[in-house]
Design a protein around this motif. Structure first.
Motif, PDB file in Angstrom:
ATOM      1  N   PRO A 198       0.836  -1.204   0.000  1.00  0.00           N
ATOM      2  CA  PRO A 198       0.000   0.000   0.000  1.00  0.00           C
ATOM      3  C   PRO A 198       0.872   1.257   0.000  1.00  0.00           C
ATOM      4  CG  PRO A 198       0.104  -0.918   2.198  1.00  0.00           C
ATOM      5  CD  PRO A 198       0.827  -1.887   1.302  1.00  0.00           C
ATOM      6  N   GLU A 199       0.458   2.266  -0.751  1.00  0.00           N
ATOM      7  CA  GLU A 199       1.243   3.489  -0.869  1.00  0.00           C
ATOM      8  C   GLU A 199       0.588   4.678  -0.183  1.00  0.00           C
ATOM      9  OE1 GLU A 199       1.908   4.120  -4.984  1.00  0.00           O
ATOM     10  OE2 GLU A 199       3.331   2.469  -5.199  1.00  0.00           O
ATOM     11  N   GLU A 224      -4.736  -0.630  -6.130  1.00  0.00           N
ATOM     12  CA  GLU A 224      -5.731  -0.421  -7.181  1.00  0.00           C
ATOM     13  C   GLU A 224      -5.070  -0.384  -8.556  1.00  0.00           C
ATOM     14  OE1 GLU A 224      -8.105   3.023  -6.017  1.00  0.00           O
ATOM     15  OE2 GLU A 224      -7.747   2.437  -3.946  1.00  0.00           O
ATOM     16  N   ALA A 225      -3.825   0.067  -8.603  1.00  0.00           N
ATOM     17  CA  ALA A 225      -3.145   0.229  -9.891  1.00  0.00           C
ATOM     18  C   ALA A 225      -2.628  -1.087 -10.458  1.00  0.00           C
ATOM     19  CB  ALA A 225      -1.991   1.218  -9.744  1.00  0.00           C
ATOM     20  N   ASN A 239     -12.163   1.086  -5.075  1.00  0.00           N
ATOM     21  CA  ASN A 239     -11.233   1.491  -4.027  1.00  0.00           C
ATOM     22  C   ASN A 239     -10.892   0.294  -3.151  1.00  0.00           C
ATOM     23  OD1 ASN A 239     -11.054   2.447  -0.964  1.00  0.00           O
ATOM     24  ND2 ASN A 239     -10.151   4.022  -2.251  1.00  0.00           N
ATOM     25  N   VAL A 240      -9.604   0.170  -2.820  1.00  0.00           N
ATOM     26  CA  VAL A 240      -9.146  -1.031  -2.110  1.00  0.00           C
ATOM     27  C   VAL A 240      -9.803  -1.182  -0.747  1.00  0.00           C
ATOM     28  CG1 VAL A 240      -7.118   0.148  -1.134  1.00  0.00           C
ATOM     29  CG2 VAL A 240      -7.105  -2.342  -1.419  1.00  0.00           C
ATOM     30  N   SER A 241     -10.056  -0.089  -0.045  1.00  0.00           N
ATOM     31  CA  SER A 241     -10.673  -0.203   1.280  1.00  0.00           C
ATOM     32  C   SER A 241     -12.138  -0.601   1.168  1.00  0.00           C
ATOM     33  CB  SER A 241     -10.530   1.110   2.050  1.00  0.00           C
ATOM     34  OG  SER A 241     -11.160   2.174   1.381  1.00  0.00           O
ATOM     35  N   GLY A 262      -6.999 -14.397  -2.353  1.00  0.00           N
ATOM     36  CA  GLY A 262      -6.478 -13.189  -2.971  1.00  0.00           C
ATOM     37  C   GLY A 262      -7.527 -12.491  -3.819  1.00  0.00           C
ATOM     38  N   ALA A 263      -7.690 -11.199  -3.602  1.00  0.00           N
ATOM     39  CA  ALA A 263      -8.621 -10.401  -4.408  1.00  0.00           C
ATOM     40  C   ALA A 263      -7.965 -10.129  -5.760  1.00  0.00           C
ATOM     41  CB  ALA A 263      -8.958  -9.106  -3.689  1.00  0.00           C
TER      42      ALA A 263
END
Length: 269
Positions: free
Chosen positions: A127-128, A221-222, A249-251, A196-197
């Motif tokens: 995560p960034e 997301e990227a 969105n990842v969250s 794994g998503a």
């Protein structure tokens, strides 16, 4: 007589500003800044050691500030600072006139101990954005997960923006960090199923059984999950979508997956 600091040139204030701005200083000194009554309270609840309190008397009283110290440890130093200094150090204008310095914890996955025999774990890889990390930690807290693992983090976990965006949930979750390899090794040693998503070779998320020891893994997301994680999942899962894009969105995605697992575990009646 209370310790009063009125100058920006004070060495303590200079150090606080470095803790706020520089990850390398936080790592070297093994401490970090917490801002706000709620966040400091949650840190204490999470058994973090508060070494210093800085309060602005025009916003919060000494009596109120002094309650936010380690009840078992009387070594917390309390300093009064001017409004101008507080405004320079604070990230938010809405916080309650108080800052704290806390000791960092060892978050290495190799030192982590699971307390549950049937854990549900969120793993986020590389995560960034501090905002996304904070949102993931809030979701994990809401679901009362057994742990949050962060693989290959791109920022240190005590970045003020993570603390702020998580509204203190960094202190309420059990967190561990490590390389992707380290985290995969840990999960397999503990016989935890890895979901794994991802779109590759995936099945709809609601068709899977999450009632056994489970880790739900999300990527960025990227770029999504790394090939290393994809090669080690028990099953890849996806969220069916009816719009024009194939990601969210990842969250948000993590929240959907986590609460399906909690539903299966009778979290929601």
């Amino acid at each position: 007589m209370q310790n009063q600091i009125k100058s920006f040139q004070n060495t303590r204030i200079k150090f606080l500003n470095q803790l706020k701005e520089k990850s390398r200083v936080r790592k070297k000194e093994k401490c970090f800044i917490i801002e706000g009554v709620r966040e400091i309270s949650l840190a204490l609840k999470g058994d973090y050691s508060i070494t210093q309190i800085y309060y602005c008397p025009s916003i919060i009283s000494f009596e109120e500030a002094s309650t936010l110290t380690n009840q078992r440890d009387q070594k917390t130093s309390i300093f009064e600072i001017s409004l101008e200094i507080y405004q320079k150090l604070a990230y938010r204008s809405t916080t309650e006139g108080i800052l704290a310095v806390a000791l960092a914890k060892d978050l290495d996955i190799n030192s982590f101990k699971l307390s549950s025999k049937n854990p549900l774990i969120l793993v986020t890889e590389a995560p960034e954005k501090p905002g996304n990390i904070g949102a993931l930690l809030r979701t994990a807290d809401a679901a009362n997960l057994d742990a949050v693992f962060i693989a290959n983090p791109k920022t240190d976990m005590y970045n003020p923006n993570i603390i702020r965006s998580s509204v203190g949930c960094i202190f309420t979750n059990k967190i561990a960090t490590g390389t992707t390899s380290d985290i995969i090794t840990f999960l397999k040693q503990q016989n935890i199923e890895i979901y794994g998503a991802a779109l590759q070779s995936s099945q709809d998320y609601h068709t899977q059984n999450y009632t056994n020891p489970t880790a739900i893994v999300v990527g960025t997301e990227a770029t999504g999950l790394s090939s290393e994680f994809l090669q080690n999942t028990s099953q890849n899962i996806k969220i069916p979508m009816g719009g024009s894009i194939d990601s969210m969105n990842v969250s948000v995605a993590a929240g959907i997956l986590i609460f399906e697992a909690k539903r299966q575990r009778n979290f929601i009646k």
